[in-house]
Design a protein around this motif. Structure first.
Motif, mmCIF file in Angstrom:
data_model
loop_
_atom_site.group_PDB
_atom_site.id
_atom_site.type_symbol
_atom_site.label_atom_id
_atom_site.label_comp_id
_atom_site.label_asym_id
_atom_site.label_seq_id
_atom_site.Cartn_x
_atom_site.Cartn_y
_atom_site.Cartn_z
ATOM 1 N N THR A 6 10.881 4.656 -9.442
ATOM 2 C CA THR A 6 9.511 4.593 -9.967
ATOM 3 C C THR A 6 8.560 3.897 -8.979
ATOM 4 N N GLU A 7 7.375 3.626 -9.477
ATOM 5 C CA GLU A 7 6.231 3.180 -8.667
ATOM 6 C C GLU A 7 6.516 1.996 -7.735
ATOM 7 N N SER A 8 7.324 1.048 -8.180
ATOM 8 C CA SER A 8 7.524 -0.164 -7.369
ATOM 9 C C SER A 8 8.059 0.133 -5.974
ATOM 10 N N CYS A 9 8.738 1.253 -5.824
ATOM 11 C CA CYS A 9 9.327 1.593 -4.516
ATOM 12 C C CYS A 9 8.268 1.948 -3.475
ATOM 13 N N ILE A 10 7.093 2.404 -3.917
ATOM 14 C CA ILE A 10 6.086 2.913 -2.981
ATOM 15 C C ILE A 10 5.680 1.824 -1.984
ATOM 16 N N LYS A 11 5.791 2.143 -0.732
ATOM 17 C CA LYS A 11 5.469 1.260 0.390
ATOM 18 C C LYS A 11 6.408 0.040 0.503
ATOM 19 N N CYS A 12 7.483 0.015 -0.293
ATOM 20 C CA CYS A 12 8.502 -1.034 -0.140
ATOM 21 C C CYS A 12 9.701 -0.424 0.561
ATOM 22 N N LYS A 13 10.302 0.557 -0.126
ATOM 23 C CA LYS A 13 11.307 1.385 0.546
ATOM 24 C C LYS A 13 12.341 0.555 1.317
ATOM 25 N N VAL A 52 12.949 -4.684 -6.061
ATOM 26 C CA VAL A 52 11.695 -4.602 -6.817
ATOM 27 C C VAL A 52 11.876 -3.913 -8.178
ATOM 28 N N GLU A 53 13.124 -3.753 -8.594
ATOM 29 C CA GLU A 53 13.446 -3.171 -9.913
ATOM 30 C C GLU A 53 12.737 -1.838 -10.135
ATOM 31 N N LYS A 85 21.189 2.627 4.904
ATOM 32 C CA LYS A 85 20.052 1.721 4.769
ATOM 33 C C LYS A 85 19.279 1.620 6.082
ATOM 34 N N LYS A 86 17.952 1.573 5.977
ATOM 35 C CA LYS A 86 17.094 1.341 7.155
ATOM 36 C C LYS A 86 16.227 0.131 6.852
ATOM 37 N N ASP A 87 15.648 -0.457 7.884
ATOM 38 C CA ASP A 87 14.686 -1.524 7.632
ATOM 39 C C ASP A 87 13.476 -0.947 6.898
ATOM 40 N N GLY A 88 12.933 -1.708 5.959
ATOM 41 C CA GLY A 88 11.710 -1.289 5.278
ATOM 42 C C GLY A 88 10.520 -1.470 6.204
ATOM 43 N N PRO A 89 9.342 -1.033 5.754
ATOM 44 C CA PRO A 89 8.140 -1.243 6.564
ATOM 45 C C PRO A 89 7.848 -2.738 6.710
ATOM 46 N N PRO A 90 7.172 -3.145 7.789
ATOM 47 C CA PRO A 90 6.952 -4.578 8.037
ATOM 48 C C PRO A 90 6.152 -5.277 6.939
ATOM 49 N N ASP A 91 5.314 -4.538 6.236
ATOM 50 C CA ASP A 91 4.498 -5.155 5.180
ATOM 51 C C ASP A 91 5.088 -4.917 3.779
ATOM 52 N N ALA A 92 6.381 -4.572 3.720
ATOM 53 C CA ALA A 92 7.007 -4.250 2.420
ATOM 54 C C ALA A 92 6.911 -5.412 1.439
#
Ligand code: SF4
Ligand code: SF4
Length: 107
Positions: A6-13, A52-53, A85-92
């Motif tokens: 769901t939504e919490s994943c967006i831009k966290c990844k 981020v559940e 697994k990959k590193d998330g974006p720097p601003d996650a």
């Protein structure tokens, strides 16, 4: 039944979920992941891994997140599998605190 991102994943990844999935059913888009409902075997392992559940059983998706059930199914058909697994974006970590970000999904 499937599980749904769901939504919490967006831009966290963060993709912690990917390593535990026994059937490699995560698919990767530009700024979030989804679960392929045709592949998910309901094992529940990914739920506890997500910082981020973002992951719910299909029957437990909150009302305001229901559109993600169809979105996971739709995007799983076009996005490519991610199996490590990959590193998330720097601003996650900053985006992890943002609640309203549905409009930011990149497809
Ligand atoms: S662990 Fe959570 S935030 Fe990270 S990719 Fe998986 S669902 Fe998205
Ligand atoms: S519930 Fe299990 S099979 Fe389904 S996405 Fe999560 S880890 Fe993969």
């Amino acid at each position: 039944m499937t599980y749904v991102v769901t939504e919490s994943c967006i831009k966290c990844k963060y993709s912690d979920c990917v390593d535990v999935c026994p059937v490699d059913c995560f698919r990767e888009g530009p700024n979030m992941l989804v679960i392929d409902p045709d592949e998910c075997i309901d094992c529940t392992l990914c739920v506890a891994e997500c910082p981020v559940e973002a992951i719910f059983a299909e029957d437990d998706v909150p009302d305001e997140q229901k559109e993600f059930i169809a979105l996971n199914a739709e995007l799983a058909k076009v996005w490519k599998p991610i199996i490590e697994k990959k590193d998330g974006p720097p601003d996650a970590d900053d985006w992890a605190k943002v609640k309203d970000k549905k409009h930011l999904i990149e497809k």
